[in-house]
Design a protein around this motif. Sequence first.
Motif, PDB file in Angstrom:
ATOM      1  N   THR A   1     -10.908  -2.194  -5.809  1.00  0.00           N
ATOM      2  CA  THR A   1     -10.532  -1.810  -7.170  1.00  0.00           C
ATOM      3  C   THR A   1      -9.326  -0.890  -7.164  1.00  0.00           C
ATOM      4  OG1 THR A   1     -12.839  -2.010  -7.863  1.00  0.00           O
ATOM      5  CG2 THR A   1     -11.341  -0.764  -9.302  1.00  0.00           C
ATOM      6  N   ARG A   2      -9.332   0.091  -6.258  1.00  0.00           N
ATOM      7  CA  ARG A   2      -8.205   1.016  -6.165  1.00  0.00           C
ATOM      8  C   ARG A   2      -6.936   0.287  -5.740  1.00  0.00           C
ATOM      9  NH1 ARG A   2      -9.294   6.326  -2.774  1.00  0.00           N
ATOM     10  NH2 ARG A   2     -10.850   6.445  -4.465  1.00  0.00           N
TER      11      ARG A   2
ATOM     12  N   LEU B   1      -1.608  -2.054  -7.113  1.00  0.00           N
ATOM     13  CA  LEU B   1      -0.731  -3.216  -7.232  1.00  0.00           C
ATOM     14  C   LEU B   1      -0.328  -3.466  -8.676  1.00  0.00           C
ATOM     15  CD1 LEU B   1      -2.465  -5.703  -4.736  1.00  0.00           C
ATOM     16  CD2 LEU B   1      -0.345  -4.406  -4.395  1.00  0.00           C
ATOM     17  N   LEU B   2      -1.265  -3.266  -9.596  1.00  0.00           N
ATOM     18  CA  LEU B   2      -0.948  -3.434 -11.011  1.00  0.00           C
ATOM     19  C   LEU B   2       0.078  -2.412 -11.464  1.00  0.00           C
ATOM     20  CD1 LEU B   2      -1.475  -4.806 -13.726  1.00  0.00           C
ATOM     21  CD2 LEU B   2      -3.369  -3.212 -14.082  1.00  0.00           C
ATOM     22  N   ALA B   3      -0.091  -1.163 -11.025  1.00  0.00           N
ATOM     23  CA  ALA B   3       0.864  -0.117 -11.392  1.00  0.00           C
ATOM     24  C   ALA B   3       2.252  -0.418 -10.828  1.00  0.00           C
ATOM     25  CB  ALA B   3       0.370   1.241 -10.890  1.00  0.00           C
ATOM     26  N   VAL B   4       2.304  -0.901  -9.580  1.00  0.00           N
ATOM     27  CA  VAL B   4       3.588  -1.264  -8.970  1.00  0.00           C
ATOM     28  C   VAL B   4       4.235  -2.419  -9.720  1.00  0.00           C
ATOM     29  CG1 VAL B   4       4.685  -2.173  -6.895  1.00  0.00           C
ATOM     30  CG2 VAL B   4       2.953  -0.387  -6.696  1.00  0.00           C
TER      31      VAL B   4
END
Length: 274
Positions: free
Chosen positions: A6-7, A12-15
Amino acid sequence: MTKILTRSGLVLLAVAVGMYLLLPVLVVIPMSLSSSSFLTFPPKDLSLRWYQQLLDDPTWGRSAFASLKVAVLSAMISVVLGTMAALALVRGRFPFRNAITAVLLAPLIVPYVIVGLAVYIAFLNLGLTETTLGFVLVHTCLGVPYVMINVASGLVSVDRRLELAAMNLGSGPVSTFFRITLPLILPSVLAGALFAFITSWDEVVTAIFLSGPELTTMPVKMWSGIRVQVDPAVAAVSSLALLVIVSTFLLMGAVKLIRKIVGRRAALTINEGQ
């Protein structure tokens, strides 16, 4: 294992979101270094001619100075008015508070085209078009809601007992605000000031109605450079957004540092008073 996945997914989503937001800037930078007389990507040859044109053309400097002056003044006034409004709405008890809140937040809801047209009609009769005062008044109205929202959220998280303890020890309302409340909400105030500054610096819709030969802001100058003629110098100006991004990250770090420092000083002030 699930927490790690999850982390990693969130990272990856933030990047991905960060790259999506930075991609236009990353594309503009090579375009600003092109030697071509047109906007081309990728550039065939690298040159600094468009940055040199920015330095040689005095109109860009005047527009940048006008935008900076208006943004700083409107941000300062927005901080004062927005902080006062947030204090009244959070700490005060008076009728029609919801209606007043809606009125103060109206600039976030009303389309800027309507605001610009209404302001132009009113300011034309008052002689405030193409003036710094006219720009500051309009941009202050647009910046106050951002300051009010940030400061109000900061006030909600402030422990009211700290203010009451200071007043019980003999501190007046004004002294309590500047010695206890303001240090605690300072990060929120700085965040609101940043939003107000960016709103003024980046605002183009109402600025088009108020601009003219006597006063033209940077966004209007850039808009004219794209609408009238495709001027690659606009890409050079846009590439300077990296400086704004770096400054924003530095300010965010400074806000966190200030939050820790003022929190310790407020606690020391209460302990000394006791």
